[in-house]
Structures are given as C-alpha cells and as structure tokens.
Design a protein around this motif. Structure first.
Motif, short mmCIF file in Angstrom:
data_model
loop_
_atom_site.label_atom_id
_atom_site.label_comp_id
_atom_site.label_asym_id
_atom_site.label_seq_id
_atom_site.Cartn_x
_atom_site.Cartn_y
_atom_site.Cartn_z
N ALA A 136 0.78 -1.17 -0.05
CA ALA A 136 0.06 0.01 -0.02
C ALA A 136 0.76 1.28 -0.03
N PHE A 137 2.02 1.20 0.68
CA PHE A 137 2.96 2.29 0.79
C PHE A 137 3.32 2.78 -0.79
N ARG A 138 3.93 1.60 -1.24
CA ARG A 138 4.40 1.49 -2.65
C ARG A 138 3.45 2.14 -3.64
N ALA A 139 2.18 1.68 -3.56
CA ALA A 139 1.14 2.44 -4.41
C ALA A 139 0.67 3.65 -4.04
N ARG A 140 0.70 3.91 -3.00
CA ARG A 140 0.77 5.23 -2.64
C ARG A 140 1.62 6.39 -3.03
N TYR A 141 2.91 6.24 -2.97
CA TYR A 141 4.01 7.10 -3.33
C TYR A 141 4.46 6.75 -4.45
N GLY A 142 4.26 5.49 -5.06
CA GLY A 142 5.03 5.15 -6.41
C GLY A 142 6.41 5.67 -6.36
N PRO A 143 7.28 4.89 -7.15
CA PRO A 143 8.53 4.72 -7.41
C PRO A 143 8.90 5.96 -8.41
N ASN A 144 10.08 6.57 -8.31
CA ASN A 144 10.40 7.42 -9.55
C ASN A 144 10.77 6.98 -10.56
N ARG A 145 11.62 7.42 -11.56
CA ARG A 145 11.59 7.05 -12.98
C ARG A 145 12.27 5.62 -12.98
N ASN A 146 13.34 5.52 -12.12
CA ASN A 146 14.12 4.21 -12.09
C ASN A 146 13.57 3.34 -11.22
N GLY A 147 12.27 3.26 -10.80
CA GLY A 147 11.57 2.31 -10.14
C GLY A 147 11.98 2.17 -8.67
N ARG A 148 12.59 3.29 -8.01
CA ARG A 148 13.10 3.24 -6.69
C ARG A 148 12.73 4.21 -5.88
#
Length: 174
Positions: free
Chosen positions: A37-49
């Motif tokens: 859920a944390f990853r879904a909310r804030y989403g990765p930057n361009r390089n996926g991190r």
C-alpha cells in the motif's frame, strides 16, 4: 516589485525531515500488505526506486506547513489572550524570568508545540487507518482472488491500481 507570500521560500528543517521519516516508517509498516500500500501510494521514481524518499520529501513539506501554521495560530491566540488577561496577568501566567517579560515568547512556544502535537496525532491516526485498510484489502484480495479483486476495485485499463484504490477507499471509510 514582486510580492511573495510569507514563507514562500521556506524549506523544511532537519526536524521536519526527521519527523517525516518517522511518519513514513510508521506508514510503511512491517507487513507485505502495508508495504505494498505504501508503494502504491507514493509510487517509485523514474528508475523504479526510492519510494521511501518520495514519502519523506512529501511529508517533510507537510510537516513544515504544519509547524509554520501552528506557530502562526499560536501567535494569534497569545495576542488575544494577552489582550483578554491584561499585560500583568499574562506575564504572571507565562513569564519565567525575573520581570516576566518573556511571557509572549513562552506562550507562543507552548501553544505552537500543542498545535504541532495535535497535527502529528491526526497524521498518526490517518497512517493507522491506511495500514489497517491495507491489511483488510490484502485479506480480501486473498479471499476473492487477484482477478476478481482487480475487477472489483481496479479503475484503469489494466486494473493494476486495484490494491491502491481499495486501500484509499478503506482508509476514507474508517
């Protein structure tokens, strides 16, 4: 001349960033569901991190606004209280030095701290709601199956946003 609003150039302090990091750690949680859920909310930057860094960046700006808002409100409250009580009674209530002339600063400090603590408490409650919603959504996804879950909550073309949409809906309902 160009007029800028007060605090327009302000940057979050190191204390704001530290508080933001603590809030992000709490929101991220320790379970797979809360971390997803944390990853879904804030989403990765361009390089996926760097999901955590994005959270800290966003939260530190919020912390800075809350701190400045609490200070501004505290100043207004203290001015009103000083007017109501009178200078001498106000000095007796808040002043700590020999002539009680530091009363206004002490009042503002105390009220700003109270205001910021209240804002932090509300942030912690919201974070707890999101963590609980994430756990409930993970359980629902497991019981329904991924396809049915995606069909129920997904809104974009490939339904990959289903988990985030479920968590968001659950956190708002709580």
């Amino acid at each position: 001349m160009l007029a800028l609003p007060a605090g327009a150039g302000a940057q979050p302090s190191s204390a704001d960033r530290t508080n933001a990091a603590q809030e992000c750690r709490a929101e991220r949680g320790n379970t797979d569901a809360t971390q997803q859920a944390f990853r879904a909310r804030y989403g990765p930057n361009r390089n996926g991190r760097n999901v955590f860094g994005k959270c800290v960046s966003q939260r530190s700006k919020v912390e800075e606004r809350q701190r400045e808002g609490a200070k501004s409100n505290a100043s207004k409250e203290c001015k009103a209280e000083r007017q109501e009580l009178g200078q001498e009674a106000f000095g007796e209530k808040y002043g700590t030095n020999a002539n009680k002339r530091n009363a206004f600063g002490k009042c503002v400090s105390a009220k700003a701290r109270e205001g910021k603590d209240e804002a932090d408490r509300r942030d912690a409650e919201k974070s707890e709601k999101r963590r609980n919603a994430a756990k409930e959504c993970a359980a629902e996804r497991d019981s329904l199956g991924r396809e049915a879950f995606a069909g129920k909550y997904g809104t974009n073309r490939n339904k990959r946003n289903a988990f985030g949409k479920c968590v968001s809906k659950g956190a708002q309902a709580a």
